[in-house]
Design an enzyme around this catalytic site. Structure first.
Site, PDB file in Angstrom:
ATOM      1  CG  HIS A 369      -1.976  -0.995   1.222  1.00 11.77           C
ATOM      2  ND1 HIS A 369      -3.234  -0.812   0.697  1.00 11.77           N
ATOM      3  CD2 HIS A 369      -1.952  -2.263   1.685  1.00 11.77           C
ATOM      4  CE1 HIS A 369      -3.943  -1.914   0.851  1.00 11.77           C
ATOM      5  NE2 HIS A 369      -3.187  -2.810   1.447  1.00 11.77           N
ATOM      6  CE  LYS A 560      -6.306  13.997   0.229  1.00 13.73           C
ATOM      7  NZ  LYS A 560      -6.457  12.802  -0.566  1.00 13.73           N
ATOM      8  NE  ARG A 561      -3.228  10.198  10.017  1.00 11.50           N
ATOM      9  CZ  ARG A 561      -2.915   9.294  10.949  1.00 11.50           C
ATOM     10  NH1 ARG A 561      -3.739   8.298  11.222  1.00 11.50           N
ATOM     11  NH2 ARG A 561      -1.804   9.400  11.634  1.00 11.50           N
ATOM     12  CE  LYS A 566      -2.248  10.856   2.962  1.00 17.34           C
ATOM     13  NZ  LYS A 566      -2.928   9.964   1.992  1.00 17.34           N
ATOM     14  CB  THR A 668     -10.078   4.902  -1.061  1.00 17.16           C
ATOM     15  OG1 THR A 668      -9.546   5.254   0.220  1.00 17.16           O
ATOM     16  CG2 THR A 668      -9.412   3.645  -1.559  1.00 17.16           C
ATOM     17  CE  LYS A 672     -13.789   6.140   0.944  1.00 22.64           C
ATOM     18  NZ  LYS A 672     -12.804   6.168   2.039  1.00 22.64           N
TER      19      LYS A 672
HETATM   20  C1  26W Z   1       4.151   0.537   9.773  1.00 20.98           C
HETATM   21  C2  26W Z   1       3.467   1.833   9.786  1.00 20.98           C
HETATM   22  C3  26W Z   1       2.540   1.988   8.648  1.00 20.98           C
HETATM   23  C4  26W Z   1       1.182   1.952   8.894  1.00 20.98           C
HETATM   24  C5  26W Z   1       0.297   2.055   7.853  1.00 20.98           C
HETATM   25  C6  26W Z   1       3.008   2.138   7.375  1.00 20.98           C
HETATM   26  C7  26W Z   1       2.131   2.237   6.341  1.00 20.98           C
HETATM   27  C8  26W Z   1       0.785   2.196   6.563  1.00 20.98           C
HETATM   28  C9  26W Z   1      -0.195   2.210   5.415  1.00 20.98           C
HETATM   29  C10 26W Z   1       0.346   1.386   4.298  1.00 20.98           C
HETATM   30  C11 26W Z   1      -0.559   3.568   4.986  1.00 20.98           C
HETATM   31  C12 26W Z   1      -1.803   3.566   4.133  1.00 20.98           C
HETATM   32  O1  26W Z   1      -2.896   3.608   4.653  1.00 20.98           O
HETATM   33  N1  26W Z   1      -1.639   3.545   2.808  1.00 20.98           N
HETATM   34  C13 26W Z   1      -2.748   3.885   1.931  1.00 20.98           C
HETATM   35  O2  26W Z   1      -3.420   2.725   1.506  1.00 20.98           O
HETATM   36  C14 26W Z   1      -4.578   3.060   0.760  1.00 20.98           C
HETATM   37  C15 26W Z   1      -5.312   1.783   0.453  1.00 20.98           C
HETATM   38  O3  26W Z   1      -4.624   1.026  -0.476  1.00 20.98           O
HETATM   39  C16 26W Z   1      -4.210   3.852  -0.477  1.00 20.98           C
HETATM   40  O4  26W Z   1      -5.388   4.239  -1.127  1.00 20.98           O
HETATM   41  C17 26W Z   1      -3.387   5.082  -0.115  1.00 20.98           C
HETATM   42  O5  26W Z   1      -2.941   5.728  -1.268  1.00 20.98           O
HETATM   43  C18 26W Z   1      -2.222   4.674   0.745  1.00 20.98           C
HETATM   44  O6  26W Z   1      -1.525   5.816   1.216  1.00 20.98           O
END
Ligand code: 26W
Length: 829
Positions: A369, A560-561, A566, A668, A672
């Site tokens: 992701h 968003k975050r 971003k 995503t 929406k």
């Molecule tokens: C280990 C810490 C950590 C925690 C969460 C690293 C990375 C993450 C996620 C991968 C971050 C995340 O939410 N990524 C998002 O995933 C969505 C679903 O696929 C995408 O639509 C977003 O672009 C992406 O940033």
């Protein structure tokens, strides 16, 4: 092994008539909640309403489980550290077609359904995109009739609650379980012991041959299952979300207690429970703490024991596992499950390495992701070895196997071999979880076309070369039930009026709306639905922030975050530039706008928190300046959550999707907004590329550097200062922010932030600024012509069907999991 036969229930016929429902709610309140209606709180009514509907779900739940068992269906196991579910009541009522009758039933009891719906806690067991995707997938898997179990962690505290104090983010604990959770079933009997630490013993046969390894953990924690039913559209199927909670094996050390050590006696219990107490609030940044690795192993190991037990009880052996179980890794967070399955197969069930490795690879699949280097998980070997000594050995053995294979091709340099390795041999040796997930899976997918191509070219290029064909794309999706039907009832009924009900079952039918884009009467109705949704958001903002916004202005939304990539900062700087322009040229025909922001920053991410403060500082100055009154307003909506998104998304005219190209894996939120008839202003990043293809270039506003150009810029030595000097508007806005125009109380507050753009500008804010500002003026031009705006907005809604998570799930089912899904259902009446 056969199951005992079910003792059939006498047929329960549920009467869904409002009167009967009301009687049931009252009886539930009395006998299951234990309250009389005269003293019942709104929470009690909420609990009773949920339990009455839950009863109807349970039968379908049992039936779904039974059917999968009897038909020997292959099951999907979706392992995810995060499930950002939000509220469930509306979802369940609406999927079962009970919304209107429940509304009436509750009304007859003097209870307002919207009021109690607003009390339901918003289960925030996730950070952002990845967690929300898991929740949409759970709903879609049930909706397309796929036998699936979600596995995760039952955090006591989900993502922190955000308060804005004096413009700064303040984090407060989130307590979603305060009033109990009527959806879940605690399964004390479904508990497994999970080990940590200790040693590994080698058992040899009489002739000295190594027979097996036995891990002797030093500590044990109990994983207890909590099940939540997940109802699909029209209640077709009910799947299970199983969340694990940690408990001490010995809840109290009685000997210690009796000896007077009352605190020591509870130490183990407290320590165990702390394992699942909080969700790590960092997205896109690896936490690196030992507790995080413990959480990952805890839920992966519990899920695997559960899966193997279910498989063994039905099939009696494990060779058929890949034919009957598809285990999916939602990012690398559960990647340790690969080593755990190997351990169980070899050490517990006595299979050899080769057989175990073959079964493992055929069972697992992995979704990546993010490509951000700081988000790629890796663990220091000393920590890993101490916590999971046997898994460390297994990872070395897997690595030996992978590297042997790579070397056998004789085409890889030492450097390439070192990049393929599961171990990073840097100053500090670390286990690379991405490489483990890649090596141990038969499928590795990205979440948008662009992201998948970049995976092949960047982080996974060597592994992709070694295992060509393993990487594939599955562009993300969103569930249209929550993100259209529930959050936007006005638009839903307008669409039903226009094209009938088929789109409710088959989202593809939305394309029939295209022919209404040029229909002036329909456009007006579309605009008035949007206006209603904007009124709703305006009221929300008026109530919570005592801020008046004009619903006839363009609602420009970025939620968003908060993250540098971003580029909320780009949006804020452009707002400052626009503010300056309006003040200098008051005679021009400016289009009134309200710019909305919402989002949480990771508590340790100082720059992101400073960006929140900047948004609030800029808002304070602009909102009270009479020179721009009625033309520009800035609103930061606190405590962004799924529920807040459900109010903001339907109210947006303009959707801001402006990440530095190449850095947003998919997005995503972008989907929406477009589904709800907002026009996107965005870069060619993530799924924006595919949104542009689907809605058509005329119906989206694209600007800025492409991923390739960003790369080239970086390679060729991009000089941000030169870009700033070429853009007087940008230079002016930066200097205003940097010199303290928006922070008179602390003029130097933003000096470093702005210097960062001058000196490094890692996220290409300066490089894209002019293109972005031009694109915003193009947006204004479209807005000026209302019929044209709404025609484009309608074409967005009409052409977003492909982004239904039902489509995404069917692709996973067909290409990765090789499981059967139900057909597109027949037209409902
Ligand atoms: C280990 C810490 C950590 C925690 C969460 C690293 C990375 C993450 C996620 C991968 C971050 C995340 O939410 N990524 C998002 O995933 C969505 C679903 O696929 C995408 O639509 C977003 O672009 C992406 O940033």
């Amino acid at each position: 092994m056969d199951r005992a036969t079910t003792i059939e229930l006498p047929p329960v016929v549920h009467d869904n008539d409002p009167k009967a429902l009301a009687a049931e709610i009252l009886s539930c309140l009395t006998y299951r909640v234990g309250k009389d209606s005269s003293v019942a709180t709104q929470y009690d009514w909420l609990t009773a309403a949920i339990k009455v509907v839950r009863d109807r779900i349970i039968e379908r739940w049992i039936a779904s489980t039974k059917e999968s068992y009897e038909k020997k269906q292959k099951r999907v196991y979706y392992l995810s550290m995060e499930f950002l579910i939000g509220r469930l009541m509306r979802d369940a009522f609406s999927n079962l077609g009970l919304m209107e009758n429940m509304r009436e039933a509750l009304q007859s009891l003097g209870v307002d359904i919207d009021m109690i719906a607003g009390l339901e806690p918003d289960a925030a067991l996730g950070n952002g995109g990845l967690g929300r995707l898991a929740a949409c997938f759970m709903e879609s898997m049930a909706s397309v009739d796929l036998a699936a179990h979600g596995y995760g962690i039952r955090y006591v505290h989900g993502l922190f609650r955000q308060e804005i104090q004096d413009g700064w983010q303040v984090e407060l604990p989130e307590t979603w379980l305060d009033h109990g959770n009527p959806w879940e079933f605690e399964r004390r009997e479904r508990s497994f012991e999970i080990g940590f630490g200790g040693t590994v013993e080698s058992i040899t046969s009489k002739d000295g041959r190594l027979e097996r390894h036995v891990w002797k953990p030093q500590e044990h924690v109990l994983a207890v299952a909590y099940d939540t039913p997940v109802v699909g559209w029209q209640g077709r199927r009910v799947n299970t979300l199983r969340l694990w909670s940690a408990m001490a094996v010995d809840p109290i050390l009685l000997a210690a207690f009796n000896a007077g050590d009352h605190i020591g006696a509870l130490k183990e219990a407290n320590q165990a429970a702390s394992l699942t107490r909080v969700l790590y609030p960092a997205d896109s940044h690896q936490a690196g703490q030992e507790l995080r690795l413990r959480q990952e192993y805890f839920f992966s190991a519990a899920s695997l024991q559960d899966i193997l037990e279910r498989h063994l009880s039905q099939y009696g052996e494990l060779h058929s596992l890949p034919d009957k179980a598809a285990i999916h890794l939602n990012d690398t967070h559960p990647a340790i499950a690969i080593a755990e399955l190997m351990r169980l197969l070899m050490d517990v069930h006595g299979l050899d390495f080769d057989m175990s490795w073959d079964i493992t690879k055929r069972t697992f699949a992995y979704t990546n992701h993010t490509l951000l280097p700081e988000a790629l998980e890796s663990w220091p070997i000393p920590v890993f070895e101490r916590l999971l000594p046997r898994h460390m050995q297994i990872i070395y053995a897997i690595n030996a196997e992978v590297l042997l294979e790579a070397r056998s091709y004789q085409r890889y340099s030492d450097e390439q071999i070192s990049r393929i390795s599961l171990i990073n041999e840097g100053a500090e040796r670390r286990v690379r979880m991405g490489n483990l997930a890649f090596a141990g899976s038969h499928s590795v997918n990205g979440v948008s076309g662009l992201h998948t191509e970049l995976m092949k070219e960047t982080v996974f290029s060597d592994l992709h070369n070694l295992y060509p064909g393993r990487i594939n794309n599955k562009t993300n999706g969103i569930t249209p039930r929550r993100w259209l039907m529930q959050c936007n009832p006005g638009l839903t009924s307008l669409i039903r009026e226009a094209i009938g009900d088929r789109f409710l079952d088959d989202t593809e039918a939305l394309s029939e709306l295209n022919r209404f884009a040029d229909d002036a009467a329909f456009r007006e109705k579309f605009a008035s639905v949007k206006r209603e949704n904007k009124n709703r958001l305006s009221n929300y903002v008026a109530e919570r922030l005592s801020l008046r916004v004009d619903p006839s202005a363009m609602f420009d939304v970025q939620i968003k975050r908060i993250h540098e990539y971003k580029r909320q900062l780009l949006n804020i700087i452009e707002a400052v530039a626009l503010y300056d322009q309006i003040r200098s040229h008051p005679e021009k025909d400016w289009m009134p706008r309200v710019k909305f922001f919402a989002g949480k920053a990771a508590p340790s991410y100082n720059t992101a928190k400073l960006i929140i403060k900047l948004a609030n500082d800029v808002a304070r100055v602009i909102n009270r300046d009479p020179a721009v009154r009625g033309l520009l307003k800035i609103v930061f909506v606190p405590n962004y959550s799924v529920s807040v998104a459900e109010i903001m998304v339907p109210a947006a005219d303009l959707s801001e999707q402006i990440s530095t190209a190449g850095l947003e894996a998919s997005g995503t939120g972008n989907m929406k907004f477009a589904l709800n008839g907002a026009i996107t202003i965005g870069t060619l990043d993530g799924a924006n590329v595919e949104i542009s293809e689907c809605v058509g270039e005329d119906n989206i506003v694209i600007f800025g550097l492409t991923a390739e150009e960003v790369e080239r810029n970086k390679r060729d030595g991009y000089v941000p200062r030169a870009a700033i000097e070429k853009s007087p508007e940008l230079a002016q806005a930066l200097s205003a922010i940097s010199s303290g125009v928006f922070s008179p109380d602390d003029p130097g507050r933003y000096r470093d932030l702005i210097n960062g753009i001058y000196e490094r500008d890692w996220f290409m804010v300066a490089a894209d600024f002019d293109a972005y500002a031009d694109a915003q003026r193009r947006v204004d031009d479209i807005w000026r012509n209302a019929p044209d705006w709404y025609a484009k907005a309608i074409r967005n809604t009409a052409n977003m069907a492909w982004f239904s998570s039902d489509r995404t799930i069917r692709e996973y089912a067909r290409d990765i999991w090789e499981v059967h899904t139900g057909e597109v259902p027949p037209k409902s009446n």
